[in-house]
Design an enzyme around this catalytic site. Structure first.
Site, PDB file in Angstrom:
ATOM      1  N   LYS A  64     -14.721  -5.738  -0.291  1.00 40.75           N
ATOM      2  CA  LYS A  64     -15.892  -4.880  -0.073  1.00 40.75           C
ATOM      3  C   LYS A  64     -15.606  -3.427  -0.423  1.00 40.75           C
ATOM      4  O   LYS A  64     -16.520  -2.662  -0.678  1.00 40.75           O
ATOM      5  CB  LYS A  64     -16.416  -5.011   1.357  1.00 40.75           C
ATOM      6  CG  LYS A  64     -15.421  -4.717   2.446  1.00 40.75           C
ATOM      7  CD  LYS A  64     -16.093  -4.817   3.808  1.00 40.75           C
ATOM      8  CE  LYS A  64     -15.419  -5.772   4.761  1.00 40.75           C
ATOM      9  NZ  LYS A  64     -14.021  -5.536   5.030  1.00 40.75           N
ATOM     10  N   LYS A 117      -8.592 -10.642  -5.326  1.00 47.14           N
ATOM     11  CA  LYS A 117      -9.630 -11.132  -4.412  1.00 47.14           C
ATOM     12  C   LYS A 117     -10.836 -10.190  -4.370  1.00 47.14           C
ATOM     13  O   LYS A 117     -10.691  -8.985  -4.593  1.00 47.14           O
ATOM     14  CB  LYS A 117      -9.055 -11.385  -3.027  1.00 47.14           C
ATOM     15  CG  LYS A 117      -9.066 -10.226  -2.102  1.00 47.14           C
ATOM     16  CD  LYS A 117      -8.835 -10.690  -0.667  1.00 47.14           C
ATOM     17  CE  LYS A 117      -8.825  -9.456   0.220  1.00 47.14           C
ATOM     18  NZ  LYS A 117      -9.446  -9.597   1.474  1.00 47.14           N
ATOM     19  N   LYS A 166       0.820  -1.217   0.000  1.00 41.51           N
ATOM     20  CA  LYS A 166       0.000   0.000   0.000  1.00 41.51           C
ATOM     21  C   LYS A 166       0.849   1.260   0.000  1.00 41.51           C
ATOM     22  O   LYS A 166       0.480   2.248  -0.622  1.00 41.51           O
ATOM     23  CB  LYS A 166      -0.978  -0.002   1.184  1.00 41.51           C
ATOM     24  CG  LYS A 166      -2.058  -1.048   0.987  1.00 41.51           C
ATOM     25  CD  LYS A 166      -3.237  -0.892   1.900  1.00 41.51           C
ATOM     26  CE  LYS A 166      -4.263  -1.972   1.611  1.00 41.51           C
ATOM     27  NZ  LYS A 166      -5.241  -2.177   2.656  1.00 41.51           N
TER      28      LYS A 166
END
Ligand code: AQP
Length: 334
Positions: free
Chosen positions: A201, A198, A111
């Site tokens: 959400k 993957k 990240k």
């Protein structure tokens, strides 16, 4: 009885990936272990969140925990930020963890490389100690995690060993050393739009995931537009046919039928028919959960359960925190 801690971030509405990979397993675990199932809202704020949305998503996730069948009589269900011991323990843990250890965490590396070190919060670097705290506070000896969390569990084990050695008296361990309990194979649900990634959400492409609260028409549409391939053959081959293999896995988890049996049933049939039936299977899976979810949201039951869960969690967590504070000499009195 062995103790398990597990949590989900209220960083959006849970997807069927969260359900298949985590919540569905919780239902069985609660019958065999002393379980703590947490809504880890403090983890969610490592990236920016809208305050109103975060609060709504937290309550919504709690309602979903119950709607899928978690039972407050069997497991402790609570919200992380309502037990202040988590944040306190995280500080002690950070002070006993090196920056080098945290910078080695692949999730941080990924990240921060993407957004630059000035573009991510310090919390993104220090959230693994918060996770260590989640686990040690409840004396958890088993932590069910996916492959991607293995490194954090290793950090937890290293921390516990170091802390016990540094501060424990002879033969007296302060914290319990947890074991990793890797989820069963096939637990990784992939994005419907990019099956090499993957299902998440917080994916900005909402067509990539099925949320547990999606309406039946939306579910059917998302499955219809799921990426497959041009062979038209329904077979399980994740390497070469990742799209259809992912759909087969979802079908299998939604209906509790083996993947091979489903592939056989659709031999010689087209993707269209397969996708229609999969859509109906997912709608049937989620319909009773959604019904119970809406009942819970409209009742006082949910808040009562969460109040009681936080109280139960505090009792255990505060005891561990006090042991940690005593061991390192914080405060005036042991
Ligand atoms: N696609 C998935 N397939 C199987 N299991 C999954 N989990 C998440 N996605 C999948 C499992 O859900 C649990 C809780 O996850 P989390 O919310 O704490 O963090 P996450 O893994 O980062 O989940 P998301 O949905 O990808 O959230 P965002 O988008 O906010 O990062 C874990 O047990 C995880 O294995």
């Amino acid at each position: 009885m062995e103790t398990i801690f597990s949590g989900i971030q209220p960083s959006g509405t849970p997807t069927i990936g969260n359900y298949i990979g985590a919540m569905k397993q919780f239902i069985d675990l609660q019958n065999h272990y002393n379980c703590y199932f947490c809504i880890v809202d403090e983890h969610a704020i490592t990236v920016p969140q809208d305050p109103l949305k975060l609060r709504q998503q937290t309550r919504s996730l709690a309602a979903l925990y119950l709607a899928v069948g978690l039972d407050p009589e069997k497991a402790t269900i609570f919200i992380q930020s309502e037990v202040s011991a988590h944040a306190e323990a995280a500080w002690i843990i950070q002070c006993n963890t090196t920056i080098g250890e945290l910078e080695r965490m692949t999730q941080f590396k990924d990240k921060s490389q993407k957004n630059g070190r000035t573009g991510v919060s310090a919390g993104l670097l220090t959230y693994p100690p918060l996770m260590v705290g989640d686990i040690v506070l409840y004396n958890a000896n088993l932590v069910p995690v996916g492959d991607d969390q293995k490194q954090h569990l290793e950090l937890t084990r290293d921390f516990v060993e170091r802390f016990n050695k540094r501060y424990g008296q002879a033969n007296q361990e302060i914290l319990v050393l947890p074991e990793v309990k890797i989820a069963k194979q096939g637990g990784r649900v992939m994005s419907l739009q990019d099956p090499t990634k993957k299902m998440s959400k917080s994916d900005s492409n909402t067509k990539g995931f099925i949320s547990m609260l999606d309406e039946p028409a939306v579910i059917r549409k998302k499955i219809k537009s799921a990426v497959t391939d041009s062979t038209g053959i329904i077979e399980y081959d994740p390497e070469n046919k990742s799209g259809i293999s992912n759909l087969l896995s979802i079908f299998s988890s939604a209906t509790d039928r083996p993947v091979e049996e489903i592939a056989q049933a659709y031999e010689g049939k087209g993707y269209g028919e397969f996708k229609t039936d999969l859509g109906e299977a997912v709608v049937a899976l989620l319909a009773p959960i959604q019904e119970r979810y809406h009942e819970l949201l409209a009742s006082d039951e949910l808040d009562n359960i969460l109040d009681q869960g936080a109280e139960q969690a505090r009792l255990v967590a505060n005891k561990t925190l006090q042991r940690m504070k005593n061991a390192i000499g914080l405060g005036r009195k042991p």
